[in-house]
Design a protein around this motif. Structure first.
Motif, short mmCIF file in Angstrom:
data_model
loop_
_atom_site.label_atom_id
_atom_site.label_comp_id
_atom_site.label_asym_id
_atom_site.label_seq_id
_atom_site.Cartn_x
_atom_site.Cartn_y
_atom_site.Cartn_z
N ASP A 95 0.86 -1.18 0.00
CA ASP A 95 0.00 0.00 0.00
C ASP A 95 0.89 1.23 0.00
O ASP A 95 1.77 1.38 0.85
CB ASP A 95 -0.90 -0.02 1.23
N LYS A 96 0.69 2.12 -0.96
CA LYS A 96 1.57 3.27 -1.12
C LYS A 96 1.35 4.34 -0.05
O LYS A 96 2.11 5.31 0.02
CB LYS A 96 1.44 3.83 -2.53
N ASP A 97 0.33 4.15 0.79
CA ASP A 97 0.16 5.00 1.97
C ASP A 97 0.88 4.41 3.17
O ASP A 97 0.80 4.94 4.28
CB ASP A 97 -1.33 5.15 2.30
N GLY A 98 1.59 3.30 2.95
CA GLY A 98 2.38 2.71 4.02
C GLY A 98 1.60 1.86 4.99
O GLY A 98 2.09 1.54 6.08
N MET A 99 0.39 1.44 4.62
CA MET A 99 -0.43 0.62 5.50
C MET A 99 -0.12 -0.86 5.26
O MET A 99 -0.51 -1.42 4.24
CB MET A 99 -1.92 0.88 5.25
N PRO A 100 0.61 -1.51 6.18
CA PRO A 100 0.92 -2.93 5.98
C PRO A 100 -0.27 -3.82 6.33
O PRO A 100 -1.22 -3.38 6.99
CB PRO A 100 2.08 -3.15 6.95
N GLU A 101 -0.20 -5.05 5.89
CA GLU A 101 -1.21 -6.03 6.31
C GLU A 101 -1.04 -6.29 7.79
O GLU A 101 0.08 -6.56 8.26
CB GLU A 101 -1.04 -7.34 5.53
N THR A 102 -2.09 -6.18 8.55
CA THR A 102 -2.01 -6.37 9.99
C THR A 102 -2.23 -7.84 10.34
O THR A 102 -2.94 -8.56 9.64
CB THR A 102 -3.04 -5.51 10.72
N ALA A 103 -1.60 -8.25 11.42
CA ALA A 103 -1.75 -9.64 11.87
C ALA A 103 -3.14 -9.84 12.47
O ALA A 103 -3.67 -8.96 13.15
CB ALA A 103 -0.68 -9.98 12.90
N PRO A 104 -3.75 -11.00 12.23
CA PRO A 104 -5.03 -11.30 12.87
C PRO A 104 -4.89 -11.29 14.39
O PRO A 104 -3.79 -11.42 14.94
CB PRO A 104 -5.36 -12.71 12.35
N ALA A 105 -6.01 -11.17 15.06
CA ALA A 105 -6.00 -11.12 16.52
C ALA A 105 -5.60 -12.45 17.15
O ALA A 105 -5.16 -12.49 18.30
CB ALA A 105 -7.38 -10.71 17.03
N ALA A 106 -5.75 -13.54 16.39
CA ALA A 106 -5.39 -14.87 16.90
C ALA A 106 -4.62 -15.63 15.83
O ALA A 106 -4.85 -15.45 14.63
CB ALA A 106 -6.65 -15.64 17.29
N ASN A 107 -3.71 -16.48 16.28
CA ASN A 107 -3.01 -17.39 15.37
C ASN A 107 -3.83 -18.66 15.23
O ASN A 107 -4.17 -19.30 16.24
CB ASN A 107 -1.63 -17.73 15.92
N ILE A 108 -4.14 -19.03 13.99
CA ILE A 108 -5.00 -20.18 13.75
C ILE A 108 -4.36 -21.11 12.73
O ILE A 108 -3.84 -20.66 11.70
CB ILE A 108 -6.39 -19.74 13.25
N ALA A 109 -4.39 -22.40 13.03
CA ALA A 109 -3.99 -23.44 12.08
C ALA A 109 -5.25 -24.23 11.73
O ALA A 109 -5.84 -24.88 12.59
CB ALA A 109 -2.95 -24.37 12.70
N MET A 110 -5.67 -24.12 10.47
CA MET A 110 -6.86 -24.85 10.03
C MET A 110 -6.43 -26.11 9.30
O MET A 110 -5.65 -26.06 8.35
CB MET A 110 -7.73 -24.00 9.12
N VAL A 111 -6.96 -27.25 9.75
CA VAL A 111 -6.64 -28.54 9.14
C VAL A 111 -7.60 -28.76 7.98
O VAL A 111 -8.80 -28.96 8.19
CB VAL A 111 -6.76 -29.67 10.18
N VAL A 112 -7.08 -28.72 6.77
CA VAL A 112 -7.93 -28.81 5.58
C VAL A 112 -8.26 -30.27 5.26
O VAL A 112 -7.39 -31.15 5.32
CB VAL A 112 -7.23 -28.14 4.38
N TYR A 113 -9.51 -30.52 4.93
CA TYR A 113 -9.99 -31.85 4.54
C TYR A 113 -9.14 -32.38 3.37
O TYR A 113 -9.10 -31.78 2.30
CB TYR A 113 -11.46 -31.73 4.13
N ASN A 114 -8.41 -33.47 3.59
CA ASN A 114 -7.56 -34.09 2.57
C ASN A 114 -6.54 -33.12 1.97
O ASN A 114 -6.11 -33.29 0.82
CB ASN A 114 -8.40 -34.68 1.43
#
Length: 216
Positions: free
Chosen positions: A71-90
């Motif tokens: 973002d050219k306004d210097g707004m980085p992607e912010t980290a989510p409030a929680a760390n999550i590991a999602m186990v994907v089906y197969n």
């Protein structure tokens, strides 16, 4: 889509980067409403076709970290409030959070917040998923039986260390989500299977040794 490994798409307010080394073609970008991503168009990504906010929102849908933005306004992607590991089906393990993945280069900004990590043991791009689970017909429906010790806080840095010829070691506040969408396990230290052989998926049970799993 370009055959190049990394392609940058410039916009007046925001730039988008696509990293072909990480892309597993889930389609969250191409299926999004609007004209940011249009298959067959050259270039297929045009950041000025939608608002800056829409670019950010759509890019952040990408589960593998193949898409990122500046973002050219210097707004980085912010980290989510929680760390999550999602186990994907197969499929792989989808991680979201404040990720610190050992071995991820500075040229992989997307995986600081989002990553798809191999669970089948067959990826040629370990620790990242490359869709090899489809070829080897990996099967795990993503149930999680354990509850874990629980959490006293959420978020913060999550260290992800692929152990040589062994599991993924995750250190930091973490919730593991079953493929059904249920928040199943919580704790601050986990060893997760990446050889595909554990009888206690998503957790490691030492089966990588008998299976002769090689991480390189």
């Amino acid at each position: 889509m370009s055959d190049q490994e990394i392609v940058d798409f410039s916009g007046n307010e925001i730039d988008v980067r696509w990293d072909g080394r990480l892309c597993i073609h889930i389609g969250e970008c191409g299926q999004a409403e609007g004209d940011l991503f249009v298959g067959g168009r050259k270039p297929w990504c045009m950041p000025d076709k939608v608002t800056r906010a829409e670019v950010r929102e759509i890019v952040e849908r990408c589960p593998s970290g193949a898409l990122s933005y500046t973002d050219k306004d210097g707004m980085p992607e912010t980290a989510p409030a929680a760390n999550i590991a999602m186990v994907v089906y197969n499929g792989p393990l989808y991680l979201t959070g404040e990720l610190q993945i050992e071995g991820a280069g500075e040229d992989m900004p997307g995986v600081r917040r989002r990553a798809a990590l191999c669970r089948c043991g067959a990826s040629k791009n370990k620790p990242f998923c490359d869709n090899s689970h489809l070829e080897v017909k990996f099967e795990d429906f993503g149930a999680v039986g354990e509850k874990g010790p629980g959490l006293t806080a959420t978020g913060g840095p999550l260290s992800v260390k692929p152990l040589k010829n062994g599991p993924l070691r995750l250190d930091g506040n973490l919730s593991i989500r079953a493929a059904t969408g249920r928040d199943a396990w919580q704790g601050d230290n986990a060893f997760l299977c990446r050889c595909g052989a554990s009888s206690n998926k998503p957790f490691c049970d030492g089966s990588h040794r008998a299976a002769g799993f090689k991480s390189e």
